[in-house]
Design an enzyme around this catalytic site. Structure first.
Site, mmCIF file in Angstrom:
data_model
loop_
_atom_site.group_PDB
_atom_site.id
_atom_site.type_symbol
_atom_site.label_atom_id
_atom_site.label_comp_id
_atom_site.label_asym_id
_atom_site.label_seq_id
_atom_site.Cartn_x
_atom_site.Cartn_y
_atom_site.Cartn_z
ATOM 1 N N TYR A 93 0.858 -1.190 0.000
ATOM 2 C CA TYR A 93 0.000 0.000 0.000
ATOM 3 C C TYR A 93 0.894 1.239 0.000
ATOM 4 O O TYR A 93 1.651 1.485 0.931
ATOM 5 C CB TYR A 93 -0.935 0.043 1.215
ATOM 6 C CG TYR A 93 -1.867 -1.138 1.369
ATOM 7 C CD1 TYR A 93 -2.228 -1.936 0.283
ATOM 8 C CD2 TYR A 93 -2.391 -1.468 2.610
ATOM 9 C CE1 TYR A 93 -3.088 -3.026 0.448
ATOM 10 C CE2 TYR A 93 -3.254 -2.547 2.779
ATOM 11 C CZ TYR A 93 -3.590 -3.328 1.688
ATOM 12 O OH TYR A 93 -4.432 -4.390 1.859
ATOM 13 N N HIS B 219 0.173 -11.900 1.172
ATOM 14 C CA HIS B 219 -0.885 -11.090 0.547
ATOM 15 C C HIS B 219 -1.509 -11.792 -0.656
ATOM 16 O O HIS B 219 -2.719 -11.803 -0.844
ATOM 17 C CB HIS B 219 -0.262 -9.751 0.122
ATOM 18 C CG HIS B 219 -1.230 -8.620 0.028
ATOM 19 N ND1 HIS B 219 -0.841 -7.312 0.087
ATOM 20 C CD2 HIS B 219 -2.577 -8.596 -0.125
ATOM 21 C CE1 HIS B 219 -1.906 -6.538 -0.033
ATOM 22 N NE2 HIS B 219 -2.965 -7.293 -0.163
ATOM 23 N N PRO C 212 -15.550 -5.001 3.302
ATOM 24 C CA PRO C 212 -16.886 -5.408 3.779
ATOM 25 C C PRO C 212 -17.983 -4.442 3.340
ATOM 26 O O PRO C 212 -19.164 -4.796 3.355
ATOM 27 C CB PRO C 212 -16.723 -5.400 5.310
ATOM 28 C CG PRO C 212 -15.627 -4.420 5.566
ATOM 29 C CD PRO C 212 -14.679 -4.552 4.408
ATOM 30 N N LEU C 213 -17.568 -3.232 2.943
ATOM 31 C CA LEU C 213 -18.558 -2.253 2.451
ATOM 32 C C LEU C 213 -18.560 -2.217 0.932
ATOM 33 O O LEU C 213 -18.998 -1.228 0.326
ATOM 34 C CB LEU C 213 -18.228 -0.864 3.019
ATOM 35 C CG LEU C 213 -18.380 -0.754 4.534
ATOM 36 C CD1 LEU C 213 -17.744 0.523 5.052
ATOM 37 C CD2 LEU C 213 -19.854 -0.807 4.923
ATOM 38 N N GLY C 214 -18.061 -3.284 0.320
ATOM 39 C CA GLY C 214 -18.028 -3.335 -1.139
ATOM 40 C C GLY C 214 -17.237 -2.170 -1.717
ATOM 41 O O GLY C 214 -17.636 -1.573 -2.708
ATOM 42 N N ARG C 215 -16.102 -1.878 -1.080
ATOM 43 C CA ARG C 215 -15.218 -0.768 -1.483
ATOM 44 C C ARG C 215 -15.976 0.554 -1.508
ATOM 45 O O ARG C 215 -15.741 1.405 -2.353
ATOM 46 C CB ARG C 215 -14.568 -1.044 -2.847
ATOM 47 C CG ARG C 215 -13.725 -2.320 -2.871
ATOM 48 C CD ARG C 215 -12.994 -2.471 -4.171
ATOM 49 N NE ARG C 215 -12.371 -3.784 -4.309
ATOM 50 C CZ ARG C 215 -11.117 -4.074 -3.978
ATOM 51 N NH1 ARG C 215 -10.355 -3.142 -3.490
ATOM 52 N NH2 ARG C 215 -10.633 -5.284 -4.151
ATOM 53 N N PHE D 221 -19.284 0.894 -2.004
ATOM 54 C CA PHE D 221 -20.555 0.848 -2.746
ATOM 55 C C PHE D 221 -21.746 0.895 -1.789
ATOM 56 O O PHE D 221 -22.721 1.616 -2.027
ATOM 57 C CB PHE D 221 -20.618 -0.419 -3.612
ATOM 58 C CG PHE D 221 -21.915 -0.578 -4.344
ATOM 59 C CD1 PHE D 221 -22.173 0.167 -5.491
ATOM 60 C CD2 PHE D 221 -22.897 -1.458 -3.891
ATOM 61 C CE1 PHE D 221 -23.386 0.040 -6.163
ATOM 62 C CE2 PHE D 221 -24.102 -1.592 -4.558
ATOM 63 C CZ PHE D 221 -24.348 -0.839 -5.693
ATOM 64 N N GLY E 73 -22.795 4.100 -0.677
ATOM 65 C CA GLY E 73 -23.332 4.980 -1.718
ATOM 66 C C GLY E 73 -22.316 5.428 -2.756
ATOM 67 O O GLY E 73 -22.636 6.229 -3.639
HETATM 68 P P1 ATR Z 1 -11.601 -1.621 1.707
HETATM 69 O O1 ATR Z 1 -11.572 -2.744 2.684
HETATM 70 O O2 ATR Z 1 -11.118 -2.047 0.358
HETATM 71 O O3 ATR Z 1 -10.999 -0.355 2.237
HETATM 72 P P2 ATR Z 1 -14.420 -1.070 2.274
HETATM 73 O O4 ATR Z 1 -14.050 -1.042 3.710
HETATM 74 O O5 ATR Z 1 -15.439 -2.015 1.792
HETATM 75 O O6 ATR Z 1 -13.123 -1.303 1.385
HETATM 76 O O7 ATR Z 1 -14.834 0.380 1.785
HETATM 77 C C1 ATR Z 1 -14.008 1.478 1.931
HETATM 78 C C2 ATR Z 1 -14.725 2.681 1.379
HETATM 79 O O8 ATR Z 1 -15.963 2.839 2.045
HETATM 80 C C3 ATR Z 1 -13.948 3.957 1.562
HETATM 81 O O9 ATR Z 1 -13.743 4.557 0.303
HETATM 82 C C4 ATR Z 1 -14.812 4.806 2.481
HETATM 83 O O10 ATR Z 1 -14.891 6.135 2.008
HETATM 84 P P3 ATR Z 1 -14.472 7.378 2.950
HETATM 85 O O11 ATR Z 1 -13.013 7.311 3.107
HETATM 86 O O12 ATR Z 1 -14.937 8.537 2.154
HETATM 87 O O13 ATR Z 1 -15.214 7.162 4.237
HETATM 88 C C5 ATR Z 1 -16.178 4.183 2.411
HETATM 89 N N1 ATR Z 1 -16.846 4.142 3.725
HETATM 90 C C6 ATR Z 1 -16.355 3.612 4.864
HETATM 91 N N2 ATR Z 1 -17.257 3.695 5.859
HETATM 92 C C7 ATR Z 1 -18.346 4.295 5.339
HETATM 93 C C8 ATR Z 1 -19.613 4.671 5.870
HETATM 94 N N3 ATR Z 1 -19.936 4.419 7.126
HETATM 95 N N4 ATR Z 1 -20.478 5.285 5.020
HETATM 96 C C9 ATR Z 1 -20.162 5.544 3.739
HETATM 97 N N5 ATR Z 1 -18.993 5.206 3.180
HETATM 98 C C10 ATR Z 1 -18.084 4.593 3.971
#
Ligand code: ATR
Length: 352
Positions: A68, A136, A216-219, A221, A224
């Site tokens: 990263y 990884h 877990p938040l679909g990156r 998605f 929103g």
């Molecule tokens: P990863 O594990 O790949 O980081 P993720 O956790 O599924 O992916 O999602 C990360 C994304 O969710 C980030 O781009 C984050 O955006 P911000 O940095 O602008 O917050 C977004 N994210 C995290 N928590 C959130 C929440 N509670 N509501 C809306 N977006 C959120």
């Protein structure tokens, strides 16, 4: 006068991850986004500040990787760690991806490389041990037993406490576990990426291995991203099939369904998506990432969203994985995932 929003004080529980003694906060923090990739990179000061904020709220499990940045993410986390009690933090990092280029990834798992990476990560993080050290991506040209042999030595030397794998197939997990116990497997797992449930999750349960769902938040998605707000320029999301063109239009329907269910559960769609992952079992510890304190607070509050078996079924049915349009990653990245463990690399993998 406007009413103050209600702030619930959440006590984040500690849970066992794997069977070797590692204990982590039930919610972790994925640091990847703090040095750019989804959004523009934030200042180092802001990055350190959100890590400290997370710790003060009870999140003690922090996830990074040498790739990263590259390197800058570990350096950032290292700086934040200087201001935190080391023994109260569970620090996870990774080795194995040398780099990502437009045609593929370069992965490496030779014993010498494992050792060199570990020593460089310790240096960048400014620590004398890593709590959880993951491979990884698996290097198909090196038997997993060889990679694990070196990891085992690093554990014996005290440089690494526990070993993990990411994007490894069930066969690789079993073979690796026979050399040295695997504490956790890190995989993409969310409402729209559920393919590990068939084989990987049962193998982990059988062997007592913890599961760390990434994205877990679909990156973003389910928060929103791509639906309520446009993708930031230069974001990695622009090349993810699910976030582009017709696929995105189709996927918006799934988001709308989640939004409806969130109303019923009196939470945000992101909180519902995270609560769904949090309900997948005790040894399941998601690591959502965020650059914003408000979103971090929301993620912590998702621990208070209680779902019954029926709720989980309803949510799973609404965001039916079969209806998701598009692959979870670009082809040149996906071919290094567990699904393609038995397929030769399409693109050049050699750098050495
Ligand atoms: P990863 O594990 O790949 O980081 P993720 O956790 O599924 O992916 O999602 C990360 C994304 O969710 C980030 O781009 C984050 O955006 P911000 O940095 O602008 O917050 C977004 N994210 C995290 N928590 C959130 C929440 N509670 N509501 C809306 N977006 C959120």
């Amino acid at each position: 006068m406007e009413e103050e929003p209600i702030k619930i004080q959440i006590q984040i529980p500690t849970v066992k991850l794997g069977s070797q003694g590692l204990e982590v906060s039930k919610l972790g923090f994925g640091c990847m986004g703090l040095t750019g990739i989804y959004n523009s990179p934030m200042s180092e000061e802001a990055g350190i500040s959100i890590i400290k904020y997370a710790f003060n709220k009870g999140i003690t499990f922090f996830d990074t990787s040498n790739v990263y940045g590259p390197h800058t993410n570990e350096i950032l986390l290292g700086k934040a760690l200087k201001q935190l009690p080391r023994e109260k933090v569970q620090l996870a990092t990774k080795f194995g991806v040398v780099g990502v280029h437009k045609d593929g990834m370069i992965v490496k798992g030779t014993p010498e490389y494992v050792r060199a990476c570990c020593e460089a990560s310790l240096e960048r993080l400014g620590v004398d041990y890593i709590d959880l050290y993951y491979q990884h991506r698996v290097d198909k040209s090196v038997p997993i037993e060889e990679t694990m042999g070196e990891l085992k030595k690093l554990v014996e030397e005290g440089k690494v406490k526990y070993v993990g794998l990411s994007e490894a197939s069930s066969d690789t997990i079993r073979r690796a576990h026979a050399v040295h116990p695997i504490t956790a497997v890190q995989m993409e797992w969310s409402l729209w990426t559920r393919d590990i449930e068939e084989e990987i999750v049962p193998v982990c349960r059988e062997l007592g291995i913890g599961i760390v769902p990434y994205s877990p938040l679909g990156r973003g998605f389910f928060g929103g991203r791509g639906v309520k707000e446009n993708l930031p320029a230069n974001s990695f999301l622009i090349i993810i099939p699910r976030f582009t063109g017709e696929n995105l239009e189709k996927n918006k329907i799934l988001y709308a369904r989640l939004e409806n269910l969130a109303v019923k559960h009196i939470c945000t769609p992101a909180q519902l998506a995270l609560a769904w992952v949090l309900h997948q079992g005790d040894g399941v510890v998601p690591i959502p990432g965020t650059t914003k304190v408000n979103n971090l607070d929301d993620n912590i509050c998702s621990l208070s969203v209680k779902l019954t078996e029926k709720d989980i079924e309803e949510i799973s049915a609404a965001i039916c994985a079969d209806e998701v349009a598009g692959h979870r990653a670009p082809e040149h990245v996906e071919e290094y995932s567990w699904r393609f463990a038995n397929t030769p690399y399409k693109n050049s993998n050699n750098l050495s």
